[in-house]
Design a protein around this motif. Sequence first.
Motif, PDB file in Angstrom:
ATOM      1  N   LYS A  46      38.538  29.055  35.886  1.00  0.00           N
ATOM      2  CA  LYS A  46      39.766  28.549  36.495  1.00  0.00           C
ATOM      3  C   LYS A  46      40.554  29.711  37.093  1.00  0.00           C
ATOM      4  O   LYS A  46      40.700  30.760  36.480  1.00  0.00           O
ATOM      5  N   ARG A  97      43.984  31.155  37.960  1.00  0.00           N
ATOM      6  CA  ARG A  97      45.361  30.961  37.501  1.00  0.00           C
ATOM      7  C   ARG A  97      46.304  31.671  38.476  1.00  0.00           C
ATOM      8  O   ARG A  97      46.227  32.883  38.657  1.00  0.00           O
ATOM      9  N   ALA A 120      50.321  32.261  39.730  1.00  0.00           N
ATOM     10  CA  ALA A 120      51.750  32.159  39.415  1.00  0.00           C
ATOM     11  C   ALA A 120      52.569  32.540  40.641  1.00  0.00           C
ATOM     12  O   ALA A 120      52.136  33.366  41.448  1.00  0.00           O
ATOM     13  N   GLN A 151      45.219  23.388  45.027  1.00  0.00           N
ATOM     14  CA  GLN A 151      44.862  22.809  43.732  1.00  0.00           C
ATOM     15  C   GLN A 151      44.210  21.440  43.897  1.00  0.00           C
ATOM     16  O   GLN A 151      43.219  21.122  43.221  1.00  0.00           O
ATOM     17  N   GLU A 204      42.224  20.349  39.702  1.00  0.00           N
ATOM     18  CA  GLU A 204      43.134  20.904  38.698  1.00  0.00           C
ATOM     19  C   GLU A 204      42.386  21.663  37.607  1.00  0.00           C
ATOM     20  O   GLU A 204      42.958  22.514  36.932  1.00  0.00           O
ATOM     21  N   GLU A 263      45.053  26.558  38.290  1.00  0.00           N
ATOM     22  CA  GLU A 263      46.260  26.365  37.478  1.00  0.00           C
ATOM     23  C   GLU A 263      47.440  27.014  38.198  1.00  0.00           C
ATOM     24  O   GLU A 263      47.313  28.116  38.733  1.00  0.00           O
ATOM     25  N   ALA A 278      51.660  28.048  38.083  1.00  0.00           N
ATOM     26  CA  ALA A 278      52.912  28.214  37.337  1.00  0.00           C
ATOM     27  C   ALA A 278      53.955  28.770  38.299  1.00  0.00           C
ATOM     28  O   ALA A 278      53.633  29.576  39.175  1.00  0.00           O
ATOM     29  N   TYR A 294      53.784  37.245  33.802  1.00  0.00           N
ATOM     30  CA  TYR A 294      52.622  36.501  34.301  1.00  0.00           C
ATOM     31  C   TYR A 294      51.371  37.385  34.286  1.00  0.00           C
ATOM     32  O   TYR A 294      50.280  36.942  33.893  1.00  0.00           O
ATOM     33  N   GLN A 342      50.041  37.796  30.868  1.00  0.00           N
ATOM     34  CA  GLN A 342      49.424  36.569  30.359  1.00  0.00           C
ATOM     35  C   GLN A 342      48.065  36.285  30.988  1.00  0.00           C
ATOM     36  O   GLN A 342      47.437  35.272  30.681  1.00  0.00           O
ATOM     37  N   TYR A 373      47.269  35.944  34.367  1.00  0.00           N
ATOM     38  CA  TYR A 373      47.155  35.201  35.629  1.00  0.00           C
ATOM     39  C   TYR A 373      46.384  36.043  36.639  1.00  0.00           C
ATOM     40  O   TYR A 373      46.552  37.263  36.710  1.00  0.00           O
ATOM     41  N   ASP A 374      45.520  35.375  37.409  1.00  0.00           N
ATOM     42  CA  ASP A 374      44.656  36.084  38.355  1.00  0.00           C
ATOM     43  C   ASP A 374      45.417  36.544  39.587  1.00  0.00           C
ATOM     44  O   ASP A 374      45.202  37.651  40.088  1.00  0.00           O
ATOM     45  N   THR A 408      44.729  42.575  38.320  1.00  0.00           N
ATOM     46  CA  THR A 408      45.498  41.411  38.781  1.00  0.00           C
ATOM     47  C   THR A 408      45.760  41.521  40.270  1.00  0.00           C
ATOM     48  O   THR A 408      46.065  42.600  40.776  1.00  0.00           O
TER      49      THR A 408
END
Length: 355
Positions: free
Chosen positions: A47, A49, A51, A75, A80, A84, A86, A104, A107, A109-110, A133
Amino acid sequence: MKKWKKVIGVLVLMFMMALVAACGGNPSGQGQKEGQKDGGQAQQSQKVRIAMVVASTVDDMAWSQSMYEGLKAVQKKMGEDKVEIAVSERLGDAVNAGAAIRQYASQGYDIVIAHGAQYQSVLREIAADFPKTTFAYGTGFQTAPNIFAYDPQAQEGAYLLGMLAGYMTKTGIIGVVGPVEAGDAIKYNYGFEQGVKAVNPKAQVRIAYTGSFGDIVGAGELAKVHMDAGADILTGSSQQSVGAIKAVAERGKYWLSTDMDQSSLAPDTVLAAQAYNWEKVVTKMIELRKQGVLGGEHLTLSFSDGTLELKFNSKLADKIPQEAKNAVEKVKQQIASGELKIELPKEQGQKQQQK
C-alpha cells in the motif's frame, strides 16, 4: 570425530541457507534499492501511504481542495487497499506544519506532500532526516534527492482566461483580486494581463493584492472596490477567492477561476476556469518512486501533458461569443504544441530555468 565433522558441516550449510532466505535470496545480504523494478510484485503489492499538509482546508474550493480531489481520484483508480491518504489542515504556520510533516515521515508514510510554497524551507530541513521518504511541495522549483517540486504553469491558462475577459468586457475595465504578490499569483496575473492585451489592447487590467491567501472578507471587499471603479469581469487566485466570487455574484458581474472549476459556487457568475489535474501529478510521483526515484525532479503542470485544463461553465456557454471560443481554442493548441510560449516576468523566467 569424522561423524561430528559431518554433523557440523550439515549445520553450517543449514545456517547459510537460512541466512540467504532471510536476505531475500541475496547472498551478500544487501537489500535492493527502494522501488527498483527488480523488487517485483512484492513492491507493487504494498500500500502506498500518502500524507498531505495544507494551510487551509480540503473544502476551500481552491488550491487545497484541488489537490485533495486529485489524491482521492488516485485512490479511487488504484483502490483503497493500494492507497492510504491522511491530511492535516489549517497548518499555515511553518512550525506546526513542520511538526506534522516530521510526524508523518516518522510514521512511515511513503509520500508527504506539503501543499504550498511556504513549506519549502522546513521541508528541506526535514527531508534530510528521512532519506527513504518522498517529499513534495509546490509551487516551487528547488528539489533535493527525495524532494519533488511541482510547478503549475499558471500563466498558460491565465492567458486564455485573459483573452475571454478581453473579448467580453463591456466597460473595458477588468479587476484582479490577488493574494500575495509572489510565486504562482505573479505568474497567473502576468499571463492574464497578456491575454487581455492580446485581443483588447485598450482594456485596463487593474491588479490589487489583499496580502493574504486566506482573507476571504478582504477579497470580497477588494472585489467591490474593483467593481465600484467600473470592472465588469474579475479574476483572482488562492482560497480567498471564494469571498470575491460571492461579491461578484451579488453584483451580477462575471468571474474567471483558477486552481479548480468554481462554477458550483456561483453558476451564473463563473464563466470558465483553469483547473489543475493533480491526479496525473501524484500518479507520476508514485510511478517514479516505484522506479527508485524518490525526488530530484521539477514537475510542471501544463497544457502539453494534460495536467492543465480549461473548463467552460456549460450554463453560461451561450454568453461567450463564438469568436472568443474559437480564438481561445486556437491559442490553447498553440500553447500545448509549444508554438506559443507565454512569457513570465524576468525573475520568474529565470527560476523556471533552474530545474
